[in-house]
Design a protein around this motif. Sequence first.
Motif, PDB file in Angstrom:
ATOM      1  N   TYR A  25      47.120  37.465  38.285  1.00  7.10           N
ATOM      2  CA  TYR A  25      45.813  37.892  38.830  1.00  7.10           C
ATOM      3  C   TYR A  25      44.763  38.250  37.524  1.00  7.10           C
ATOM      4  O   TYR A  25      45.365  39.067  36.941  1.00  7.10           O
ATOM      5  CB  TYR A  25      45.682  38.776  39.912  1.00  7.10           C
ATOM      6  N   THR A  26      43.592  37.835  37.338  1.00  6.12           N
ATOM      7  CA  THR A  26      42.854  38.232  36.467  1.00  6.12           C
ATOM      8  C   THR A  26      42.093  39.335  37.100  1.00  6.12           C
ATOM      9  O   THR A  26      41.588  39.346  38.372  1.00  6.12           O
ATOM     10  CB  THR A  26      41.642  37.300  36.202  1.00  6.12           C
ATOM     11  N   VAL A  27      41.987  40.544  36.484  1.00  6.30           N
ATOM     12  CA  VAL A  27      41.356  41.832  36.893  1.00  6.30           C
ATOM     13  C   VAL A  27      39.784  41.600  36.278  1.00  6.30           C
ATOM     14  O   VAL A  27      39.666  41.715  34.972  1.00  6.30           O
ATOM     15  CB  VAL A  27      41.951  43.004  36.527  1.00  6.30           C
ATOM     16  N   GLU A  28      38.844  42.064  37.193  1.00  5.92           N
ATOM     17  CA  GLU A  28      37.391  42.036  36.760  1.00  5.92           C
ATOM     18  C   GLU A  28      36.832  43.277  37.355  1.00  5.92           C
ATOM     19  O   GLU A  28      37.288  43.867  38.315  1.00  5.92           O
ATOM     20  CB  GLU A  28      36.704  40.800  37.355  1.00  5.92           C
ATOM     21  N   TYR A  29      36.121  44.023  36.276  1.00  6.64           N
ATOM     22  CA  TYR A  29      35.575  45.234  36.736  1.00  6.64           C
ATOM     23  C   TYR A  29      33.870  44.822  36.758  1.00  6.64           C
ATOM     24  O   TYR A  29      33.156  44.283  35.933  1.00  6.64           O
ATOM     25  CB  TYR A  29      35.736  46.078  35.453  1.00  6.64           C
ATOM     26  N   VAL A  30      33.504  45.346  37.947  1.00  7.38           N
ATOM     27  CA  VAL A  30      32.042  45.126  38.166  1.00  7.38           C
ATOM     28  C   VAL A  30      30.971  46.164  38.197  1.00  7.38           C
ATOM     29  O   VAL A  30      31.675  47.238  38.555  1.00  7.38           O
ATOM     30  CB  VAL A  30      31.671  44.006  39.397  1.00  7.38           C
ATOM     31  N   GLN A  31      29.877  46.355  38.042  1.00  5.22           N
ATOM     32  CA  GLN A  31      29.071  47.483  38.113  1.00  5.22           C
ATOM     33  C   GLN A  31      28.255  47.538  39.485  1.00  5.22           C
ATOM     34  O   GLN A  31      27.641  48.633  39.546  1.00  5.22           O
ATOM     35  CB  GLN A  31      28.175  47.158  36.991  1.00  5.22           C
ATOM     36  N   ASN A  32      28.496  46.670  40.348  1.00  5.12           N
ATOM     37  CA  ASN A  32      27.837  46.868  41.525  1.00  5.12           C
ATOM     38  C   ASN A  32      28.838  46.555  42.695  1.00  5.12           C
ATOM     39  O   ASN A  32      29.550  45.632  42.640  1.00  5.12           O
ATOM     40  CB  ASN A  32      26.748  45.934  41.599  1.00  5.12           C
ATOM     41  N   PRO A  33      29.042  47.447  43.558  1.00  8.54           N
ATOM     42  CA  PRO A  33      29.814  47.270  44.682  1.00  8.54           C
ATOM     43  C   PRO A  33      29.716  46.098  45.495  1.00  8.54           C
ATOM     44  O   PRO A  33      30.805  45.516  46.005  1.00  8.54           O
ATOM     45  CB  PRO A  33      29.777  48.667  45.450  1.00  8.54           C
ATOM     46  N   ALA A  34      28.579  45.711  45.674  1.00  9.73           N
ATOM     47  CA  ALA A  34      28.303  44.258  46.357  1.00  9.73           C
ATOM     48  C   ALA A  34      28.776  43.054  45.462  1.00  9.73           C
ATOM     49  O   ALA A  34      29.293  42.126  46.095  1.00  9.73           O
ATOM     50  CB  ALA A  34      26.857  44.168  46.679  1.00  9.73           C
ATOM     51  N   GLU A  35      29.063  43.271  44.105  1.00 11.20           N
ATOM     52  CA  GLU A  35      29.841  42.029  43.393  1.00 11.20           C
ATOM     53  C   GLU A  35      31.063  42.107  43.568  1.00 11.20           C
ATOM     54  O   GLU A  35      31.802  41.129  43.128  1.00 11.20           O
ATOM     55  CB  GLU A  35      29.291  42.506  41.919  1.00 11.20           C
ATOM     56  N   VAL A  36      31.701  43.104  44.085  1.00  7.93           N
ATOM     57  CA  VAL A  36      33.283  43.319  44.374  1.00  7.93           C
ATOM     58  C   VAL A  36      33.642  41.984  45.664  1.00  7.93           C
ATOM     59  O   VAL A  36      34.763  41.183  45.129  1.00  7.93           O
ATOM     60  CB  VAL A  36      33.673  44.376  44.888  1.00  7.93           C
ATOM     61  N   ASP A  37      32.642  41.788  46.408  1.00 11.40           N
ATOM     62  CA  ASP A  37      33.080  40.899  47.528  1.00 11.40           C
ATOM     63  C   ASP A  37      32.652  39.535  46.980  1.00 11.40           C
ATOM     64  O   ASP A  37      31.706  39.160  46.636  1.00 11.40           O
ATOM     65  CB  ASP A  37      32.129  41.083  48.844  1.00 11.40           C
ATOM     66  N   ILE A  38      33.700  38.731  47.150  1.00 13.10           N
ATOM     67  CA  ILE A  38      33.750  37.139  46.611  1.00 13.10           C
ATOM     68  C   ILE A  38      32.360  36.557  46.978  1.00 13.10           C
ATOM     69  O   ILE A  38      31.835  35.647  46.698  1.00 13.10           O
ATOM     70  CB  ILE A  38      34.931  36.474  46.538  1.00 13.10           C
ATOM     71  N   PHE A  39      32.313  36.674  48.194  1.00 17.94           N
ATOM     72  CA  PHE A  39      31.075  35.996  49.234  1.00 17.94           C
ATOM     73  C   PHE A  39      29.973  37.081  49.218  1.00 17.94           C
ATOM     74  O   PHE A  39      28.809  36.686  49.804  1.00 17.94           O
ATOM     75  CB  PHE A  39      31.509  35.889  50.609  1.00 17.94           C
ATOM     76  N   ARG A  40      29.860  38.407  48.377  1.00 17.61           N
ATOM     77  CA  ARG A  40      28.562  39.060  48.329  1.00 17.61           C
ATOM     78  C   ARG A  40      28.383  39.541  49.738  1.00 17.61           C
ATOM     79  O   ARG A  40      26.871  39.721  50.032  1.00 17.61           O
ATOM     80  CB  ARG A  40      27.646  38.449  47.508  1.00 17.61           C
ATOM     81  N   ARG A  41      29.061  39.464  50.719  1.00 16.50           N
ATOM     82  CA  ARG A  41      28.583  40.144  52.008  1.00 16.50           C
ATOM     83  C   ARG A  41      28.432  41.588  52.328  1.00 16.50           C
ATOM     84  O   ARG A  41      27.859  42.152  53.282  1.00 16.50           O
ATOM     85  CB  ARG A  41      29.496  39.296  53.267  1.00 16.50           C
ATOM     86  N   LYS A  42      29.511  42.180  51.769  1.00 18.29           N
ATOM     87  CA  LYS A  42      29.561  43.588  51.667  1.00 18.29           C
ATOM     88  C   LYS A  42      29.865  44.321  50.404  1.00 18.29           C
ATOM     89  O   LYS A  42      30.320  43.845  49.512  1.00 18.29           O
ATOM     90  CB  LYS A  42      30.531  43.888  52.958  1.00 18.29           C
ATOM     91  N   SER A  43      29.710  45.726  50.304  1.00 20.03           N
ATOM     92  CA  SER A  43      29.920  46.449  49.290  1.00 20.03           C
ATOM     93  C   SER A  43      31.424  46.838  49.552  1.00 20.03           C
ATOM     94  O   SER A  43      31.934  47.588  50.341  1.00 20.03           O
ATOM     95  CB  SER A  43      29.026  47.576  49.133  1.00 20.03           C
ATOM     96  N   LEU A  44      32.020  46.960  48.487  1.00 20.94           N
ATOM     97  CA  LEU A  44      33.647  47.192  48.421  1.00 20.94           C
ATOM     98  C   LEU A  44      33.928  47.754  47.328  1.00 20.94           C
ATOM     99  O   LEU A  44      33.500  48.000  46.194  1.00 20.94           O
ATOM    100  CB  LEU A  44      34.595  45.979  48.635  1.00 20.94           C
ATOM    101  N   TRP A  45      35.014  48.692  47.086  1.00 18.35           N
ATOM    102  CA  TRP A  45      35.578  49.468  46.067  1.00 18.35           C
ATOM    103  C   TRP A  45      36.432  48.382  45.237  1.00 18.35           C
ATOM    104  O   TRP A  45      36.558  48.416  44.093  1.00 18.35           O
ATOM    105  CB  TRP A  45      36.595  50.483  46.502  1.00 18.35           C
ATOM    106  N   GLY A  46      37.316  47.469  45.992  1.00 16.60           N
ATOM    107  CA  GLY A  46      38.100  46.643  45.422  1.00 16.60           C
ATOM    108  C   GLY A  46      38.347  45.323  46.323  1.00 16.60           C
ATOM    109  O   GLY A  46      38.039  45.482  47.534  1.00 16.60           O
ATOM    110  N   GLN A  47      38.877  44.244  45.746  1.00 16.11           N
ATOM    111  CA  GLN A  47      39.199  43.254  46.591  1.00 16.11           C
ATOM    112  C   GLN A  47      39.893  42.357  45.795  1.00 16.11           C
ATOM    113  O   GLN A  47      39.974  42.160  44.558  1.00 16.11           O
ATOM    114  CB  GLN A  47      37.866  42.175  46.961  1.00 16.11           C
ATOM    115  N   ILE A  48      41.121  41.788  46.639  1.00 13.55           N
ATOM    116  CA  ILE A  48      42.261  40.756  45.992  1.00 13.55           C
ATOM    117  C   ILE A  48      41.601  39.459  46.463  1.00 13.55           C
ATOM    118  O   ILE A  48      41.562  39.455  47.830  1.00 13.55           O
ATOM    119  CB  ILE A  48      43.477  41.142  45.964  1.00 13.55           C
ATOM    120  N   ASP A  49      41.740  38.495  46.012  1.00 10.05           N
ATOM    121  CA  ASP A  49      41.357  37.018  46.141  1.00 10.05           C
ATOM    122  C   ASP A  49      42.584  36.078  45.988  1.00 10.05           C
ATOM    123  O   ASP A  49      42.798  35.850  44.840  1.00 10.05           O
ATOM    124  CB  ASP A  49      39.993  36.516  45.963  1.00 10.05           C
ATOM    125  N   TYR A  50      43.207  35.796  46.744  1.00  5.89           N
ATOM    126  CA  TYR A  50      44.553  35.133  46.626  1.00  5.89           C
ATOM    127  C   TYR A  50      44.184  33.507  46.339  1.00  5.89           C
ATOM    128  O   TYR A  50      45.027  32.852  45.480  1.00  5.89           O
ATOM    129  CB  TYR A  50      45.655  34.883  48.055  1.00  5.89           C
TER     130      TYR A  50
END
Length: 108
Positions: free
Chosen positions: A14-39
């Motif tokens: 898995y590639t680990v990406e660090y983002v500056q906005n919690p809304a960018e964590v969600d792959i669909f940009r639907r909610k703010s998250l601390w972290g997310q794994i996308d299989y």
Amino acid sequence: MLKPTKVNILGVTYTVEYVQNPAEVDIFRRKSLWGQIDYWTRTIRIYDNGRPMEDLWQTLLHEILHGIAEAMHLNGLNEHHEELDIVALALTDVLFRNGWLTGGDSGD
């Protein structure tokens, strides 16, 4: 301090990406998250924005535990999200308390 950009979970990288906005964590940009794994995309996204290293690692370990649970078909682990987070917190504490991630001594 170590901020990994890749992690191999039971043979899947898995590639680990660090983002500056919690809304960018969600792959669909639907909610703010601390972290997310996308299989599907094999990515783990972590909200960074200057958070303490211990917090980043807790979030990363949380997502890694999701990946382990998914790969090993441990449905109960993913169903009990709060317990999974407590295990991630405990693992983070062990790694930092023993200096394994901070460059400190190896622990006593």
